[in-house]
Design a protein around this motif. Structure first.
Motif, mmCIF file in Angstrom:
data_model
loop_
_atom_site.group_PDB
_atom_site.id
_atom_site.type_symbol
_atom_site.label_atom_id
_atom_site.label_comp_id
_atom_site.label_asym_id
_atom_site.label_seq_id
_atom_site.Cartn_x
_atom_site.Cartn_y
_atom_site.Cartn_z
ATOM 1 N N GLY A 65 48.793 -32.913 -105.806
ATOM 2 C CA GLY A 65 49.314 -32.780 -107.157
ATOM 3 C C GLY A 65 48.595 -33.620 -108.185
ATOM 4 O O GLY A 65 49.011 -33.681 -109.340
ATOM 5 N N GLU A 66 47.525 -34.272 -107.807
ATOM 6 C CA GLU A 66 46.789 -35.150 -108.717
ATOM 7 C C GLU A 66 45.717 -34.371 -109.481
ATOM 8 O O GLU A 66 45.250 -33.333 -109.031
ATOM 9 C CB GLU A 66 46.147 -36.309 -107.950
ATOM 10 N N ASP A 67 45.300 -34.932 -110.609
ATOM 11 C CA ASP A 67 44.290 -34.296 -111.461
ATOM 12 C C ASP A 67 42.891 -34.852 -111.205
ATOM 13 O O ASP A 67 42.055 -34.865 -112.091
ATOM 14 C CB ASP A 67 44.677 -34.472 -112.929
ATOM 15 N N VAL A 68 42.656 -35.290 -109.996
ATOM 16 C CA VAL A 68 41.380 -35.887 -109.607
ATOM 17 C C VAL A 68 40.790 -35.067 -108.457
ATOM 18 O O VAL A 68 41.501 -34.762 -107.496
ATOM 19 C CB VAL A 68 41.593 -37.354 -109.149
ATOM 20 N N PRO A 69 39.513 -34.704 -108.526
ATOM 21 C CA PRO A 69 38.911 -34.010 -107.385
ATOM 22 C C PRO A 69 38.799 -34.971 -106.196
ATOM 23 O O PRO A 69 38.475 -36.141 -106.372
ATOM 24 C CB PRO A 69 37.532 -33.583 -107.893
ATOM 25 N N TRP A 70 39.061 -34.459 -105.001
ATOM 26 C CA TRP A 70 39.070 -35.334 -103.831
ATOM 27 C C TRP A 70 38.683 -34.553 -102.584
ATOM 28 O O TRP A 70 38.690 -33.338 -102.549
ATOM 29 C CB TRP A 70 40.450 -35.965 -103.645
ATOM 30 N N ASP A 71 38.343 -35.310 -101.548
ATOM 31 C CA ASP A 71 38.153 -34.756 -100.215
ATOM 32 C C ASP A 71 38.642 -35.788 -99.202
ATOM 33 O O ASP A 71 38.912 -36.925 -99.554
ATOM 34 C CB ASP A 71 36.699 -34.337 -99.952
ATOM 35 N N TYR A 72 38.777 -35.360 -97.964
ATOM 36 C CA TYR A 72 39.338 -36.210 -96.910
ATOM 37 C C TYR A 72 38.487 -36.056 -95.662
ATOM 38 O O TYR A 72 38.191 -34.933 -95.244
ATOM 39 C CB TYR A 72 40.781 -35.785 -96.627
ATOM 40 N N HIS A 73 38.105 -37.184 -95.081
ATOM 41 C CA HIS A 73 37.283 -37.190 -93.868
ATOM 42 C C HIS A 73 37.899 -38.113 -92.840
ATOM 43 O O HIS A 73 38.487 -39.135 -93.192
ATOM 44 C CB HIS A 73 35.857 -37.654 -94.175
ATOM 45 N N GLU A 74 37.729 -37.769 -91.576
ATOM 46 C CA GLU A 74 38.212 -38.609 -90.482
ATOM 47 C C GLU A 74 37.041 -38.972 -89.587
ATOM 48 O O GLU A 74 36.173 -38.136 -89.313
ATOM 49 C CB GLU A 74 39.254 -37.866 -89.651
ATOM 50 N N ARG A 75 37.046 -40.210 -89.120
ATOM 51 C CA ARG A 75 36.039 -40.679 -88.173
ATOM 52 C C ARG A 75 36.741 -41.504 -87.101
ATOM 53 O O ARG A 75 37.686 -42.228 -87.390
ATOM 54 C CB ARG A 75 34.990 -41.552 -88.854
ATOM 55 N N THR A 76 36.261 -41.390 -85.880
ATOM 56 C CA THR A 76 36.780 -42.188 -84.778
ATOM 57 C C THR A 76 35.643 -43.068 -84.282
ATOM 58 O O THR A 76 34.825 -42.651 -83.471
ATOM 59 C CB THR A 76 37.296 -41.284 -83.643
ATOM 60 N N SER A 77 35.600 -44.254 -84.816
ATOM 61 C CA SER A 77 34.556 -45.208 -84.478
ATOM 62 C C SER A 77 34.957 -46.543 -85.080
ATOM 63 O O SER A 77 36.094 -46.709 -85.509
ATOM 64 C CB SER A 77 33.214 -44.726 -85.047
ATOM 65 N N ASP A 78 34.021 -47.470 -85.152
ATOM 66 C CA ASP A 78 34.283 -48.753 -85.781
ATOM 67 C C ASP A 78 34.586 -48.515 -87.259
ATOM 68 O O ASP A 78 33.728 -48.017 -87.993
ATOM 69 C CB ASP A 78 33.048 -49.652 -85.634
ATOM 70 N N PRO A 79 35.800 -48.848 -87.742
ATOM 71 C CA PRO A 79 36.151 -48.560 -89.129
ATOM 72 C C PRO A 79 35.189 -49.180 -90.146
ATOM 73 O O PRO A 79 34.773 -48.505 -91.090
ATOM 74 C CB PRO A 79 37.567 -49.128 -89.278
ATOM 75 N N ALA A 80 34.839 -50.435 -89.976
ATOM 76 C CA ALA A 80 33.931 -51.072 -90.939
ATOM 77 C C ALA A 80 32.577 -50.380 -90.941
ATOM 78 O O ALA A 80 32.001 -50.116 -91.999
ATOM 79 C CB ALA A 80 33.774 -52.559 -90.622
ATOM 80 N N GLY A 81 32.068 -50.054 -89.777
ATOM 81 C CA GLY A 81 30.784 -49.366 -89.688
ATOM 82 C C GLY A 81 30.817 -47.995 -90.348
ATOM 83 O O GLY A 81 29.861 -47.598 -91.022
#
Length: 145
Positions: A79-95
């Protein structure tokens, strides 16, 4: 700014980071790229011979948590007025955040994510790192110059 990278997690401070990122994206006309990175295999058990055991119940629980986080974030952003995307990774979060930061103009993280994570991202990312303080109620960036 064209792209803001937001590390999303399932903690209490995530809402403040999201609000901060959305305010900054609106003020600058940026795209918000959400990244959920988690070290699933670090929760595994190893034996003395180098074997790794991850129970089916644990993997089901982690998959359910991952799905719930994604559904919640996508629901909030739909519902936001900002373009966005979503990604998932399974690894070291900081890396993973450091790797994704190569394509971002700024990275948004929070203190609640841990001093090791914050330090690793702040010292290795090639983009400016914005650390959202705990308990931030509101963020209103000034007009772009």
């Amino acid at each position: 700014m064209k792209t803001l990278l937001l590390h999303v997690t399932d903690d209490d401070a995530n809402a403040a980071r999201m609000d901060y990122a959305l305010s900054l994206a609106r003020a600058t006309g940026a795209h918000l790229s959400c990244l959920a990175a988690r070290p699933d295999l670090s929760l595994s058990v190893t034996d003395p011979w180098g074997g790794v055991l991850v129970t089916a119940e644990l993997m089901q629980l982690l998959d359910e948590q991952r799905r719930n986080l994604r559904e919640r974030i996508e629901g909030e952003l739909s519902g936001e007025d900002v373009p966005w995307d979503y990604h998932e990774r399974t690894s070291d979060p900081a890396g993973e955040v450091v790797l994704a930061a190569r394509l971002a103009d700024a990275v948004i993280i929070g203190r609640s994510e841990g001093i090791g994570f914050v330090g690793d991202v702040a010292t290795a990312a090639r983009a400016p790192v914005l650390l959202v303080p705990d308990g931030l109620d509101r963020f209103e960036p000034g007009p772009a110059m």
